[in-house]
Write a protein that holds these residues in place. Structure first.
Motif, PDB file in Angstrom:
ATOM      1  N   HIS A   6       0.869  -1.176   0.000  1.00  0.00           N
ATOM      2  CA  HIS A   6       0.000   0.000   0.000  1.00  0.00           C
ATOM      3  C   HIS A   6       0.903   1.222   0.000  1.00  0.00           C
ATOM      4  N   VAL A   7       0.738   2.083  -0.982  1.00  0.00           N
ATOM      5  CA  VAL A   7       1.512   3.323  -1.008  1.00  0.00           C
ATOM      6  C   VAL A   7       0.655   4.448  -0.441  1.00  0.00           C
ATOM      7  N   HIS A  12      -2.276  13.000  -2.179  1.00  0.00           N
ATOM      8  CA  HIS A  12      -2.761  11.754  -2.776  1.00  0.00           C
ATOM      9  C   HIS A  12      -2.724  11.782  -4.296  1.00  0.00           C
ATOM     10  N   TYR A  19      -5.749   9.692  -7.871  1.00  0.00           N
ATOM     11  CA  TYR A  19      -4.928   8.502  -7.623  1.00  0.00           C
ATOM     12  C   TYR A  19      -3.686   8.454  -8.517  1.00  0.00           C
ATOM     13  N   CYS A  22      -0.600   6.724  -6.928  1.00  0.00           N
ATOM     14  CA  CYS A  22      -0.828   5.284  -6.743  1.00  0.00           C
ATOM     15  C   CYS A  22      -0.789   4.561  -8.084  1.00  0.00           C
ATOM     16  N   VAL A  63       6.341   6.416  -7.089  1.00  0.00           N
ATOM     17  CA  VAL A  63       5.387   7.355  -6.493  1.00  0.00           C
ATOM     18  C   VAL A  63       6.039   8.725  -6.336  1.00  0.00           C
ATOM     19  N   ASN A  71       6.204   9.827   0.374  1.00  0.00           N
ATOM     20  CA  ASN A  71       5.480   8.577   0.230  1.00  0.00           C
ATOM     21  C   ASN A  71       5.844   7.652   1.377  1.00  0.00           C
ATOM     22  N   THR A  73       5.338   3.757   2.187  1.00  0.00           N
ATOM     23  CA  THR A  73       4.930   2.475   1.623  1.00  0.00           C
ATOM     24  C   THR A  73       4.844   1.439   2.735  1.00  0.00           C
TER      25      THR A  73
END
Length: 98
Positions: A6-7, A12, A19, A22, A63, A71, A73
């Motif tokens: 999950h990043v 965001h 997104y 992501c 990312v 970010n 992760t």
């Protein structure tokens, strides 16, 4: 080996969409050729450890390269020492009863 990743980029997204950062990570996973499944709260990837360890670094960096200011992760790893006990995404999904 299975990883669930999950990043958490900040921000965001950007003008490309909510997104965008992501999606940059998912493109890295897609280009790996490994089996994967995108979920609402992360992505599960299956493959050999020598491919998955570098992949985690690549998607994290993707990312940031996409324009995120930072970010975080999160990764969960499932790995067995013996191939007889190695789980696959399909094995685990088959165990779920609804």
């Amino acid at each position: 080996m299975l990883i669930h990743v999950h990043v958490g980029p900040t921000p965001h997204g950007d003008e490309r969409g909510p997104y965008a950062h992501c999606e940059a990570a998912i493109r890295v996973i897609e280009s790996s050729g490994l089996e994967y499944e995108v979920g609402a709260l992360g992505t599960t990837v299956q493959g050999p450890a020598d491919r998955l360890w570098p992949l985690m670094r690549e998607l994290h960096e993707a990312v940031l390269a996409s324009g995120a200011e930072q970010n975080m992760t999160h990764v969960r790893i499932l790995e067995a020492q013996d191939d007889r006990f190695e789980a696959s995404m399909s094995d685990l999904a088959a165990r779920i009863t609804h």
